[in-house]
Each structure stands twice: as structure tokens, then as C-alpha cells.
Design a protein around this motif. Structure first.
Motif, PDB file in Angstrom:
ATOM      1  N   PRO A 615      32.140  52.391  57.186  1.00  0.00           N
ATOM      2  CA  PRO A 615      32.296  51.266  56.266  1.00  0.00           C
ATOM      3  C   PRO A 615      33.735  51.218  55.771  1.00  0.00           C
ATOM      4  O   PRO A 615      34.379  52.252  55.602  1.00  0.00           O
ATOM      5  N   ASN A 616      34.224  50.036  55.546  1.00  0.00           N
ATOM      6  CA  ASN A 616      35.610  49.904  55.101  1.00  0.00           C
ATOM      7  C   ASN A 616      35.721  48.756  54.118  1.00  0.00           C
ATOM      8  O   ASN A 616      34.802  47.940  53.989  1.00  0.00           O
ATOM      9  N   GLY A 617      36.825  48.707  53.431  1.00  0.00           N
ATOM     10  CA  GLY A 617      36.964  47.668  52.433  1.00  0.00           C
ATOM     11  C   GLY A 617      38.406  47.486  52.004  1.00  0.00           C
ATOM     12  O   GLY A 617      39.312  48.200  52.447  1.00  0.00           O
ATOM     13  N   ALA A 618      38.578  46.511  51.144  1.00  0.00           N
ATOM     14  CA  ALA A 618      39.870  46.253  50.517  1.00  0.00           C
ATOM     15  C   ALA A 618      39.591  45.883  49.068  1.00  0.00           C
ATOM     16  O   ALA A 618      38.747  45.022  48.798  1.00  0.00           O
ATOM     17  N   HIS A 619      40.248  46.551  48.162  1.00  0.00           N
ATOM     18  CA  HIS A 619      40.058  46.311  46.737  1.00  0.00           C
ATOM     19  C   HIS A 619      41.385  45.917  46.100  1.00  0.00           C
ATOM     20  O   HIS A 619      42.448  46.402  46.498  1.00  0.00           O
ATOM     21  N   VAL A 620      41.309  45.044  45.102  1.00  0.00           N
ATOM     22  CA  VAL A 620      42.478  44.672  44.306  1.00  0.00           C
ATOM     23  C   VAL A 620      42.126  44.852  42.832  1.00  0.00           C
ATOM     24  O   VAL A 620      41.086  44.375  42.366  1.00  0.00           O
ATOM     25  N   CYS A 621      42.978  45.555  42.125  1.00  0.00           N
ATOM     26  CA  CYS A 621      42.793  45.775  40.689  1.00  0.00           C
ATOM     27  C   CYS A 621      43.998  45.226  39.938  1.00  0.00           C
ATOM     28  O   CYS A 621      45.137  45.416  40.369  1.00  0.00           O
ATOM     29  N   GLU A 622      43.736  44.565  38.839  1.00  0.00           N
ATOM     30  CA  GLU A 622      44.783  44.162  37.907  1.00  0.00           C
ATOM     31  C   GLU A 622      44.423  44.716  36.531  1.00  0.00           C
ATOM     32  O   GLU A 622      43.265  44.652  36.112  1.00  0.00           O
ATOM     33  N   LEU A 623      45.427  45.258  35.858  1.00  0.00           N
ATOM     34  CA  LEU A 623      45.173  45.857  34.546  1.00  0.00           C
ATOM     35  C   LEU A 623      46.322  45.582  33.595  1.00  0.00           C
ATOM     36  O   LEU A 623      47.414  45.185  34.006  1.00  0.00           O
ATOM     37  N   GLU A 624      46.043  45.785  32.332  1.00  0.00           N
ATOM     38  CA  GLU A 624      47.053  45.628  31.285  1.00  0.00           C
ATOM     39  C   GLU A 624      47.208  46.938  30.522  1.00  0.00           C
ATOM     40  O   GLU A 624      46.237  47.654  30.284  1.00  0.00           O
ATOM     41  N   VAL A 625      48.457  47.224  30.136  1.00  0.00           N
ATOM     42  CA  VAL A 625      48.772  48.411  29.353  1.00  0.00           C
ATOM     43  C   VAL A 625      49.411  47.973  28.042  1.00  0.00           C
ATOM     44  O   VAL A 625      50.338  47.154  28.038  1.00  0.00           O
ATOM     45  N   ASP A 626      48.905  48.519  26.961  1.00  0.00           N
ATOM     46  CA  ASP A 626      49.521  48.283  25.658  1.00  0.00           C
ATOM     47  C   ASP A 626      50.676  49.278  25.511  1.00  0.00           C
ATOM     48  O   ASP A 626      50.444  50.489  25.409  1.00  0.00           O
ATOM     49  N   PRO A 627      51.918  48.816  25.501  1.00  0.00           N
ATOM     50  CA  PRO A 627      53.055  49.745  25.458  1.00  0.00           C
ATOM     51  C   PRO A 627      53.157  50.523  24.152  1.00  0.00           C
ATOM     52  O   PRO A 627      53.833  51.554  24.095  1.00  0.00           O
ATOM     53  N   GLU A 628      52.492  50.060  23.103  1.00  0.00           N
ATOM     54  CA  GLU A 628      52.553  50.752  21.819  1.00  0.00           C
ATOM     55  C   GLU A 628      51.561  51.912  21.734  1.00  0.00           C
ATOM     56  O   GLU A 628      51.801  52.889  21.032  1.00  0.00           O
ATOM     57  N   THR A 629      50.437  51.793  22.453  1.00  0.00           N
ATOM     58  CA  THR A 629      49.368  52.801  22.323  1.00  0.00           C
ATOM     59  C   THR A 629      49.053  53.520  23.629  1.00  0.00           C
ATOM     60  O   THR A 629      48.398  54.567  23.608  1.00  0.00           O
ATOM     61  N   GLY A 630      49.463  52.960  24.758  1.00  0.00           N
ATOM     62  CA  GLY A 630      49.120  53.532  26.051  1.00  0.00           C
ATOM     63  C   GLY A 630      47.719  53.182  26.523  1.00  0.00           C
ATOM     64  O   GLY A 630      47.274  53.658  27.577  1.00  0.00           O
ATOM     65  N   VAL A 631      47.011  52.375  25.770  1.00  0.00           N
ATOM     66  CA  VAL A 631      45.648  51.990  26.163  1.00  0.00           C
ATOM     67  C   VAL A 631      45.708  51.091  27.397  1.00  0.00           C
ATOM     68  O   VAL A 631      46.464  50.115  27.434  1.00  0.00           O
ATOM     69  N   THR A 632      44.910  51.440  28.399  1.00  0.00           N
ATOM     70  CA  THR A 632      44.865  50.690  29.656  1.00  0.00           C
ATOM     71  C   THR A 632      43.539  49.952  29.753  1.00  0.00           C
ATOM     72  O   THR A 632      42.479  50.553  29.553  1.00  0.00           O
ATOM     73  N   GLN A 633      43.597  48.680  30.090  1.00  0.00           N
ATOM     74  CA  GLN A 633      42.380  47.882  30.236  1.00  0.00           C
ATOM     75  C   GLN A 633      42.384  47.188  31.590  1.00  0.00           C
ATOM     76  O   GLN A 633      43.329  46.460  31.920  1.00  0.00           O
ATOM     77  N   ILE A 634      41.349  47.417  32.373  1.00  0.00           N
ATOM     78  CA  ILE A 634      41.199  46.719  33.653  1.00  0.00           C
ATOM     79  C   ILE A 634      40.724  45.303  33.349  1.00  0.00           C
ATOM     80  O   ILE A 634      39.696  45.108  32.685  1.00  0.00           O
ATOM     81  N   VAL A 635      41.465  44.322  33.804  1.00  0.00           N
ATOM     82  CA  VAL A 635      41.144  42.936  33.447  1.00  0.00           C
ATOM     83  C   VAL A 635      40.644  42.113  34.632  1.00  0.00           C
ATOM     84  O   VAL A 635      40.071  41.040  34.442  1.00  0.00           O
ATOM     85  N   LYS A 636      40.851  42.604  35.848  1.00  0.00           N
ATOM     86  CA  LYS A 636      40.418  41.845  37.026  1.00  0.00           C
ATOM     87  C   LYS A 636      40.234  42.834  38.175  1.00  0.00           C
ATOM     88  O   LYS A 636      41.136  43.615  38.477  1.00  0.00           O
ATOM     89  N   TYR A 637      39.061  42.806  38.779  1.00  0.00           N
ATOM     90  CA  TYR A 637      38.803  43.710  39.904  1.00  0.00           C
ATOM     91  C   TYR A 637      38.018  42.948  40.962  1.00  0.00           C
ATOM     92  O   TYR A 637      36.981  42.348  40.671  1.00  0.00           O
ATOM     93  N   THR A 638      38.529  42.983  42.193  1.00  0.00           N
ATOM     94  CA  THR A 638      37.928  42.248  43.298  1.00  0.00           C
ATOM     95  C   THR A 638      37.725  43.183  44.478  1.00  0.00           C
ATOM     96  O   THR A 638      38.611  43.972  44.814  1.00  0.00           O
ATOM     97  N   THR A 639      36.570  43.098  45.110  1.00  0.00           N
ATOM     98  CA  THR A 639      36.294  43.926  46.280  1.00  0.00           C
ATOM     99  C   THR A 639      35.890  43.065  47.467  1.00  0.00           C
ATOM    100  O   THR A 639      35.245  42.023  47.311  1.00  0.00           O
ATOM    101  N   MET A 640      36.279  43.515  48.650  1.00  0.00           N
ATOM    102  CA  MET A 640      35.824  42.915  49.908  1.00  0.00           C
ATOM    103  C   MET A 640      35.403  44.085  50.796  1.00  0.00           C
ATOM    104  O   MET A 640      36.243  44.868  51.237  1.00  0.00           O
ATOM    105  N   ASP A 641      34.109  44.227  51.025  1.00  0.00           N
ATOM    106  CA  ASP A 641      33.601  45.411  51.714  1.00  0.00           C
ATOM    107  C   ASP A 641      32.871  45.059  53.002  1.00  0.00           C
ATOM    108  O   ASP A 641      32.042  44.140  53.033  1.00  0.00           O
ATOM    109  N   ASP A 642      33.192  45.793  54.042  1.00  0.00           N
ATOM    110  CA  ASP A 642      32.494  45.698  55.323  1.00  0.00           C
ATOM    111  C   ASP A 642      31.513  46.852  55.387  1.00  0.00           C
ATOM    112  O   ASP A 642      31.886  47.986  55.686  1.00  0.00           O
ATOM    113  N   VAL A 643      30.246  46.557  55.104  1.00  0.00           N
ATOM    114  CA  VAL A 643      29.191  47.570  55.204  1.00  0.00           C
ATOM    115  C   VAL A 643      28.238  47.212  56.347  1.00  0.00           C
ATOM    116  O   VAL A 643      27.087  47.637  56.370  1.00  0.00           O
ATOM    117  N   GLY A 644      28.762  46.436  57.316  1.00  0.00           N
ATOM    118  CA  GLY A 644      27.920  46.022  58.427  1.00  0.00           C
ATOM    119  C   GLY A 644      26.879  45.027  57.960  1.00  0.00           C
ATOM    120  O   GLY A 644      27.122  44.204  57.073  1.00  0.00           O
TER     121      GLY A 644
END
Length: 767
Positions: A615-644
Motif C-alpha cells: 500500500p502506498n500514499g501521499a499526504h500533505v500537512c499544513e500547520l501553524e506555529v505560535d511564535p510566542e508560545t511554540g504551540v503547534t496546531q495542524i490546520v489542514k491534512y489531506t491524504t491520498m492512499d492506494d490500498v488496492g
């Protein structure tokens, strides 16, 4: 009524039982006259056992017996087996300390069981545990890979030179050296895949029992492979024929690989039951699961990749160092030196490879299988390298991948590791994910984040994984006169929805009401096979369901031909009935079964497939980082998977979601920490070990592609259970690095907690 068949997004049938509280997990079971066991556990990471006083515990209220490792060994109880097919640093079969159900002479990790107290109630057993005193002589401790490798490191086992339990070497060193000599660019990277705790919703537990009339040993437990536990318990621990042992499993509240092996507590429950003639019940506390259920990952990987002037890969050097803990009885060593390396080149054409892998013994809990088992670590390495190389060569990371992908016309493709890909269209998957994730529209979203005071990063991963683990499985399919189809399988449900997927295959192929189908599992007396692990349940087990269904119809044609006085070739089958073509003569499937001497039609199918699936795939993640606190938040995640071939889109999406959640846990939150001096587990509960929650994840957009079905099994399906975990971790970390790289951050170790992110930004700015 919607057809209950292949390709339908049908709600999982087992959910009705599990969500309404009518499921039966291990601790829901209570056998007549049962007693309870609790364990005395070592407070030391490495020590000799000089003496043990159990007299006070034996006289405590409700206590029936106290057992020690010396007593069990004297009774002929054996130790857990290791994989002697692996080689150690001396070129000899792997050797490691023997791991007994209760420690005999030495303890080798904090939490190792040294004695067992059996009492009438769980509370009495726990109270009496406190009255066992053990005299220890502490020994030098090795905790980390770096400590194990040190020139002056204590040798934990005489036959494991340099504390190396197993090692392998693959590829061609000379050819790889030549490739690097001609390179225009070389990217180097080193990082640590931290140790993880597989936190299943249901902790481990076991009930041992003994049938005095037959002499059979019975284990009821929460596990992923009843027949596998039966074999280990019989052959290695009790040294009896396998048929003298029975293992039963009810509902399993999550496994993640952690429940694939027999544990010390399982063996002690059965031993105590045989000694006392009564069922013996144990259920782990969450802290016991942290201490003594196998952990995952814990690898330090170093690699470099050589490129030509156009960004095409010329060569790849890899050094894998794995911490497998105190004992080598789990699959930990093979994961480090063999399983992970299978996918080390990913979806890329790598002309020259040289790989070394070493598995080290330490004084920590045993490292075993955890969702992905070696493949997440390997894919993390190659995908981090690709992004780092793209940044260094100032290339679009998607374009660098495009230039290096294995092409469809190269299929079947053999990798430098000798693995053969039967199918896959990696460029097609890349193009589809770029469109689905709106790759070209990213700049606008980045500007919007900046306007809100946030740093935005993105990453793409293109990857594959190896699934299959033993390429055959036997099932029995019975069409019974009572109107039911019963299928007996060694595969094991543990929350992944496999029961529903099987019924979809059977219902469509046999053309009958799904309510007539029953999947019987969780009993070594009922079926033998490897069980559910390595994403094999559908790839191999589902193929077996399809083949058995077709074989049932073919056998039914012969029987119907005899009953209807027609040639088998003239018999048609539809809607659960056999009919003579061109006539109104017919007989129902279940009526035909009722007319047989055994009152059933029985099929046994040995399903073999042509190797692992990819099985194979391709994933794209977009995230935001708060430069004052270092808090990371995933804001967009997309997957395309070949599982037959997709049997149930809803289940596939759920498996991908769950895998990504665990990947995010490793990337940003989870970390198992031992004190480097004492070997004490510092993250021994959920107070100190941070799991991802729903609000740590965005709404994940999942897509599948069925244009390249598997060519080496009849179903056309590939594995899916671990795919999200394999691809998710590097995608998240690479997106974070994309956000931080403009600030001068060159690397960040996992988990990338807010504190680590904050410190990385401050240190880069101060440099």
C-alpha cells in the motif's frame, strides 16, 4: 435495501454490540471459583536477586499461594523463545538473556515481575504483594543506545558483544561509495525516533484455567493471535504438545501490535491455575501496562543521500540503531534489522544502497511491535532526508520527489533490498494529492496565517509500506442446515472493523443476507493461523473469505447437480439458490446443506498470496506555529492512499484517521522517558505521557485511489491499518520544519512539544 457488499460504506456491524456495553472484554469474564493474582515487580533496572522472603505474604488474609521464579523453573517452566535466525555481531545466532515468566537470578528492567501472589480477591492480592521482601544487589545500568555503544559500557550478556543482540548489512558498499564520489550534492541527517507506549483502551489481562480431567491448560486473554500464543505457551513455557493448550479471546479493546505476543503474566496465570486447580484472573493497571507491556520505536537513525546536479538520487547510506530493551523474545530485533529496512528506499529509485542495522540490549522494558513496526521509522528517515535535500538545493519538495519516483512502467520493480513491488503508480498518486490538497494555493493561506501572527508550514510525503507477515491463512466455511454460514478464522478483531469487512465479502460473493453470516474467531481450538498483525487481516484473511466463498459455490454446483439430476456445468447460482439453466428447477443453498449427511456444506481453504502487499500514499500537512508560545496546531491534512480494492470506504477512512492520530502523537506529544542513570521510568502514567485528543487534530480529508489493485492476491486489496502511521509522522515534522526553517532552525527532535519549538526558535535567533 442497500446492498451489503464490497465497496459499500456500511456502518460496522460489531459497533452495535461494542457501543451499547454488551461486548465482552477480558475483565468482563468471571469464571466460577476464580481467584486473583498480583505481581511483585522489580524497583531496579538491573540487579541480582540475593534472597526473597514471602512468608508474611503467604500468611496474609485471603492469600492462597505465592510463587517465585526459582519455584517455577524447578517445576520445569521454560523461558520465552528468541529468533535464532538472526545473527549477532560475532556472526553467530542471536543470543540474549533468558526471559522467564518470573525473574530467576537477575532482574533486567524496572517493572519485571519477580513474584506472584494469588488471593481470593484482587484487593487481597495487591495488599499481600506489599509484604514480599526482596534483597537485591544492584548492578550497572545501560539505558540508552549511546550508553550501550560506549567503549566502556557494561556488557549485559556475554554472547552479545558490544550489547548487540542482532545486526544486518544490506546493499553494496563499493557501488554506494562510487555513487557518493560522483555526487553534486549530499544531504546528511541524524535523529531519534523516541520510545512510545502503545496505549490501548483496554489494558492487558488474562485468566488461566486447568482442566484436571483432560490435563488441558486454558488461557483466556486479550490478544491479536490466539494460535500464536497457544504455540508459545505450549512449546516454550510448559513444554507440552500444542493440543494440550487452548487460548480463547473475546472482544479486544485495541492491540496496535502490543498484544501480539505471550507475556509473563499470561504464563503465570496458567501456571497458578494448574497448581491450584482454580481459575486465576489478572488485569493490568494502567501503570503496569506502562511498565511491562511492550513499548515501540526507540531508534536512532543516521543517513546520507547523494544527488546529481538535477536532483536525482545516486546513492543512499543508512545506519539504523535500535534499542530493543532487556530481552530479545519480542519481534523488536527483527523490526530493527529486517522489517524496517524492507521499505528504506520508499517509493524512490535508488541506484545504490548500503545499510547497516544493529539491535542493542539495554536495561529497559522490552521493545516490540507497535503500529507500523519499523516502517514508520524507515519512512520517517527517507522523507526527512528528501525534505532536507529539497531545502538545501532550493527545490520544491514535490518536484524533488517527482524526479525520483519509481515509474509505473518499471513495475514489477525490485528494490536494492531485494523487495519486489507488484503494483503502484506513484507519480499518479503525487499528482492527485497536489490537486486534492490545493498545493498551488498555499501562498495565500500562508499570508493569511502571517496576518494572524502565526508561522505556517507545509509538507508532502510520498511513501509506501510493507504488509502481509506470513503469506498464507487457513479458514473453514460451513453452510449449516439452520440457515447460517459460519466462518472459522484465526484472524482477530480488535476494533479495526474486520468482522464487517469479511461479511461484506461473503455476503456479496454468496449472494445472501448478511444476517445469515457469523464470523467465529478468538479460539485456538477453532482455527490455526498467524492472527491479525502487520495489516494482514484483509489482504490475506479477506482473500481467504473470497476464495472460500467461490469454492463453496463450486462445491454447491456439484451437489445441486446431483440433487437436481443435471450436469454441474448447467447449474447457475444467484440469490442464494442453485438453478438448472433454462428451467424452474432449483434448490436453496441452505436446503442443499440440510440434505447432506453431515447437515452442512464444509469448505476448508488454505489461502496463499504471492508475497507482501505494498500500500502506498501521499499526504500533505499544513500547520501553524505560535511564535510566542511554540504551540503547534495542524490546520489542514489531506491524504491520498492506494490500498488496492476498497471493501468499506468508511472503515478505510477510520483506519487512516486512527493511524494519523498515532503519528501526530509521536510527532508532537508522546515520549517515554527513562532516567539515564537509574533506569527508572519517569513517564509511567497518563499524568506524564501526553496522548493526542480530538482537538489536536483537524478534520482530515481522506481520499483513496483504486486504479492499481494488488496483483498477487485474488481480492486485489492491500493493507491499510498502519498506513496513516507510516506516512503521518514525517509529514507533520517536515511541515513544522518548513515553518521554522526561515528562522534558522535546522532540526527538531520528536516530540516537538511547545517548549521544544519555543526553545528551537529562541536558540536559532540567538545564534
Amino acid at each position: 435495501m442497500t446492498k451489503f457488499g464490497i465497496g459499500q460504506a456500511i456502518t460496522r456491524r460489531e459497533d452495535q454490540r461494542l457501543l451499547t456495553g454488551t461486548g465482552q472484554y477480558l475483565d468482563d469474564v468471571s469464571l466460577p471459583n476464580e481467584v486473583h493474582v498480583a505481581f511483585v515487580r522489580s524497583p531496579h533496572a538491573h540487579a541480582r536477586i540475593l534472597a526473597m522472603d514471602v512468608s508474611a505474604a503467604k500468611s496474609a488474609p485471603g492469600v492462597l499461594a505465592v510463587y517465585t521464579g526459582a519455584e517455577m523453573k524447578a517445576d520445569g517452566i521454560g523461558h520465552f523463545p528468541i529468533n535464532t535466525a538472526l545473527m549477532n555481531a560475532a556472526g553467530k545466532p542471536m543470543s540474549a538473556p533468558p526471559y522467564y515468566p518470573l525473574a530467576v537470578d537477575e532482574v533486567r528492567f524496572v517493572g519485571e515481575a519477580v513474584a506472584a501472589v494469588v488471593a481470593s480477591t484482587r484487593e487481597q492480592a495487591l495488599d499481600a504483594v506489599e509484604q514480599v521482601t526482596v534483597d537485591y544487589d544492584e548492578l550497572p545500568v545501560v539505558v540508552t543506545i549511546e550508553q550501550a555503544m560506549a567503549a566502556d559500557a557494561p556488557q549485559l550478556w556475554a554472547d552479545a558483544l558490544g550489547n548487540i543482540a542482532a545486526q544486518t548489512e544490506f546493499g553494496k558498499k563499493d557501488a554506494t561509495d562510487v555513487a557518493f564520489a560522483s555526487a553534486k550534492h549530499v544531504t546528511k541527517i541524524r535523529f531519534h525516533n523516541q520510545r512510545l507506549v502503545p496505549v490501548s483502551m483496554e489494558p492487558r489481562g488474562s485468566i488461566g484455567d486447568y482442566d484436571q480431567s483432560s490435563g488441558r491448560l486454558l488461557l483466556t486473554t486479550s490478544c491479536q493471535n490466539p494460535a500464536g500464543l497457544q504455540k508459545t505457551l505450549a512449546e516454550a513455557i510448559f513444554k507440552v504438545p500444542a493440543e494440550q493448550v487452548r487460548v480463547r479471546v473475546g472482544d479486544v479493546g485495541g492491540g496496535f501490535g502490543m498484544k501480539t505476543m505471550l507475556y509473563a503474566e499470561d504464563a503465570v496465570c496458567v501456571y497458578a491455575a494448574r497448581k491450584l486447580g482454580r481459575p486465576v484472573h489478572w488485569r493490568a493497571t494502567r501503570s503496569e501496562d506502562f511498565l511491562a507491556s511492550t513499548h515501540g520505536r526507540d531508534q536512532t537513525n543516521e543517513a546520507e543521500m547523494a544527488f546529481d546536479a538535477d536532483g536525482r538520487i545516486l546513492g543512499f547510506r543508512v545506519d539504523i540503531l535500535g534499542n530493543i530493551g532487556a530481552y530479545a523474545c519480542s519481534p523488536g530485533a527483527v523490526i530493527v534489522v529486517a522489517v524496517g529496512p524492507k521499505v528504506i528506499t520508499g517509493v524512490y529509485h535508488v541506484p545504490a544502497l548500503h545499510l547497516k542495522a544493529r539491535a542493542f540490549l539495554t536495561n529497559t522494558n522490552i521493545v516490540g511491535a507497535y503500529r507500523g513496526a519499523g516502517r514508520p521509522e524507515a519512512i520517517f528517515l527517507v522523507e526527512r532526508l528528501m525534505d532536507q535535500a529539497a531545502a538545501e538545493m532550493k527545490m520544491d519538495p514535490a518536484e524533488l520527489r517527482r524526479r525520483n519516483l519509481i515509474q509505473p512502467e518499471q513495475m514489477p520493480y525490485t528494490t536494492p533490498m531485494g523487495e519486489k513491488f507488484d503494483s503502484g503508480s506513484f507519480p499518479h498518486m503525487l499528482e492527485r494529492i497536489l490537486e486534492a490538497a490545493d498545493w498551488k494555493g498555499y501562498d495565500k493561506r500562508k499570508q493569511e496565517s502571517a496576518a494572524g501572527g502565526k508561522l505556517r508550514g507545509r509538507a508532502i510525503s510520498t511513501f509506501l509500506e510493507w504488509t502481509g507477515v506470513v503469506h498464507e491463512e487457513t479458514i473453514d466455511l460451513h453452510v449449516d442446515a439452520d440457515g447460517k454460514v459460519k466462518v472459522y478464522t484465526a484472524m482477530q478483531a480488535m476494533g479495526q472493523g474486520i468482522e464487517t469487512s469479511y461479511i461484506q465479502i461473503l455476503s456479496e460473493t454468496l449472494d445472501i443476507d448478511p444476517e445469515r453470516i457469523e464470523i467465529v474467531q478468538g479460539d485456538s481450538d477453532v482455527a490455526q493461523g498467524l492472527g491479525s498483525m502487520g495489516s494482514r487481516s484483509l489482504y490475506i484473511g479477506g482473500s481467504a473469505m473470497l476464495t472460500a466463498s467461490k469454492e463453496t459455490i463450486e462445491k454447491g454446483r456439484e451437489l445441486a447437480g446431483n440433487a437436481l439430476e443435471a450436469a454441474a456445468g448447467d447449474i447457475e447460482y444467484a440469490d442464494g439458490r442453485f438453478k438448472v439453466a433454462g428451467t424452474d428447477l432449483s434448490v436453496g443453498l441452505f436446503d442443499l446443506a440440510a440434505s447432506q449427511p453431515e447437515k452442512r456444506i464444509a469448505i476448508r481453504t488454505l489461502q496463499k498470496v504471492g508475497g507482501p502487499s505494498w500500500p502506498n500514499g501521499a499526504h500533505v500537512c499544513e500547520l501553524e506555529v505560535d511564535p510566542e508560545t511554540g504551540v503547534t496546531q495542524i490546520v489542514k491534512y489531506t491524504t491520498m492512499d492506494d490500498v488496492g480494492r476498497v471493501i468499506n470506504p468508511m472503515i478505510v477512512a477510520g483506519q487512516v484517521h486512527g493511524g494519523i492520530a498515532q503519528a501526530v502523537g509521536q510527532a508532537l506529544l508522546e515520549n517515554t522517558v527513562y532516567d539515564a542513570d537509574s533506569g527508572q521510568l519517569l513517564s509511567g502514567s497518563l499524568m506524564d505521557y501526553c496522548l493526542p485528543r480530538a482537538d489536536d487534530l483537524p478534520s482530515i480529508a481522506t481520499f483513496t485511489d483504486e486504479t492499481t489493485p494488488c496483483k498477487i492476491n485474488p481480492l486485489g486489496a492491500k493493507g491499510v491499518g498502519e498506513l496513516g502511521t507510516v506516512g503521518g509522522t514525517p509529514t507533520v515534522i517536515n511541515a513544522l520544519m518548513d515553518a521554522l526553517r526561515p528562522l534558522g532552525v535546522q532540526n527538531i527532535e520528536m516530540p516537538a512539544t511547545p517548549e521544544r519549538v519555543w526553545r528551537a526558535m529562541r536558540e536559532a535567533q540567538a545564534a
